[in-house]
Motif scaffolding. Structure first.
Motif, PDB file in Angstrom:
ATOM      1  N   ILE A   1      90.060  52.037  85.882  1.00  0.00           N
ATOM      2  CA  ILE A   1      88.795  52.056  85.151  1.00  0.00           C
ATOM      3  C   ILE A   1      87.656  51.822  86.135  1.00  0.00           C
ATOM      4  O   ILE A   1      87.720  50.934  86.986  1.00  0.00           O
ATOM      5  N   SER A   2      86.615  52.607  86.014  1.00  0.00           N
ATOM      6  CA  SER A   2      85.460  52.464  86.902  1.00  0.00           C
ATOM      7  C   SER A   2      84.808  51.093  86.728  1.00  0.00           C
ATOM      8  O   SER A   2      84.810  50.509  85.635  1.00  0.00           O
TER       9      SER A   2
ATOM     10  N   VAL B   1      82.247  51.049  84.041  1.00  0.00           N
ATOM     11  CA  VAL B   1      82.802  50.956  82.693  1.00  0.00           C
ATOM     12  C   VAL B   1      83.258  49.525  82.402  1.00  0.00           C
ATOM     13  O   VAL B   1      83.061  49.011  81.288  1.00  0.00           O
TER      14      VAL B   1
ATOM     15  N   SER C   1      80.264  47.499  81.606  1.00  0.00           N
ATOM     16  CA  SER C   1      79.762  47.835  80.273  1.00  0.00           C
ATOM     17  C   SER C   1      80.623  47.192  79.187  1.00  0.00           C
ATOM     18  O   SER C   1      80.091  46.660  78.201  1.00  0.00           O
TER      19      SER C   1
END
Length: 333
Positions: A151-152, A155, A158
């Protein structure tokens, strides 16, 4: 009647034998000849390292030369080599800056916290997975723990902001069931380090555990069989077989982690930063970004980055020396 015996000395080896022995020794080849032979014999392996080597030379070593602007009053018009030389002026200005000790303290505490939290948990996870005999359950746990690594960071940040939101986050909804008022976690500087570290642990633990699982798979099964025959329990086998088996890998990862203790990632700290938590979220990496790109003070930003790199180098060498003396394992063992 007495007999006399004459003892004759043993015949000396012929002189030519020594020459024959010397002649049998293979001639000593030069290092250049050995390298040429190795290149002809293993050219496929040397070809594989050309691209990684070119990457490091082009993007790592050549840009080091431009670090000279840390000692200059850099002007984009004059360039890095034509700018005026100012010596250690940029370093002195940084050391005299009132935020210097705050930046060093925030960076050091956040990095140490990250190392202490992220080092033992993957080892525990790897040992627990290694003891699981149910293959399907083991693969499921590996998938669930390894997936967050892909997962970035944007992200992940967020998701963290949404989860901890005072109005929309389910954390505040959960604690509200017990009559606790909502908490602005990201607005309180005291929570910043905990949020940063444990979100990082959640994201990287599965990936780090794979390295230790590979080290555990290299342990000789005969050691476990011998321990079982001797009546060792599962915990005793973990303590006396598994942990010593992965110790060299763990030491190298720890040394590398401590060596980067002042180079904590910029991206997550910057994304989690807001005007309310800068008291603890402002680290050297975010300060370099603001100084160099937002304020266009390239010389000062380079000086701060060079200072940070030198500190990391000494930490890496020092920790590696201590680890080598204590455990016998190091980066250059």
């Amino acid at each position: 009647m007495s007999a006399t015996f004459e003892v004759k000395p043993a015949p000396a080896p012929p002189a030519s034998r020594a020459g024959e022995t010397a002649a049998r020794k293979p001639p000593r080849t030069s290092r250049r000849t050995q390298a040429r032979r190795s290149l002809r014999r293993h050219w496929q392996l040397y070809l594989l390292i050309v691209v990684p080597l070119a990457y490091f030379v082009i993007f790592k070593y050549i840009p080091i030369a431009n670090a000279v602007i840390a000692f200059k009053d850099y002007s984009p018009v004059k360039g890095p080599w034509g700018s005026d030389w100012v010596g250690f002026k940029n370093f002195e200005l940084f050391f005299q800056n009132p935020v210097f000790w705050t930046l060093v303290k925030n960076t050091f505490l956040l990095s140490v916290y990250t190392v202490l939290a992220s080092f033992p948990i993957p080892i525990i996870l790897a040992i627990a997975l290694n003891e699981i005999r149910n293959g399907r359950f083991k693969k499921t746990v590996q998938l669930v723990t390894y997936a967050p690594y892909f997962i970035s960071t944007v992200v992940v940040v967020s998701m963290t902001i949404l989860v901890l939101s005072p109005r929309l986050g389910f954390v505040n909804d959960a604690i509200g069931l017990f009559g606790v008022p909502s908490v602005d976690f990201l607005g309180n500087p005291n929570y910043f380090r905990h949020i940063y570290v444990w979100s990082d642990v959640w994201q990287t633990t599965g990936y780090s555990a794979v390295i230790y699982l590979a080290a555990l798979s290299g342990i000789d099964p005969a050691l476990h069989e011998s321990a079982r025959i001797d009546g060792a329990s599962r915990l005793q086998r973990i303590r006396n077989v598994d942990l010593p088996g992965i110790m060299p890998t763990a030491v190298i990862i720890l040394v590398l982690g401590v060596g980067n203790i002042m180079s904590i990632g910029f991206e997550k700290a910057f994304l989690l930063q807001n005007p309310l938590n800068t008291q603890q979220s402002e680290i050297i990496a975010t300060y370099v970004y603001k100084t160099g790109l937002l304020n266009a003070d390239f010389s000062m930003a380079t000086a701060i980055g060079l200072f940070n790199s030198v500190i990391n180098l000494f930490l890496l060498l020092g920790v590696n020396f201590v680890a080598k003396r204590i455990t016998g394992n190091g980066l250059w063992s």
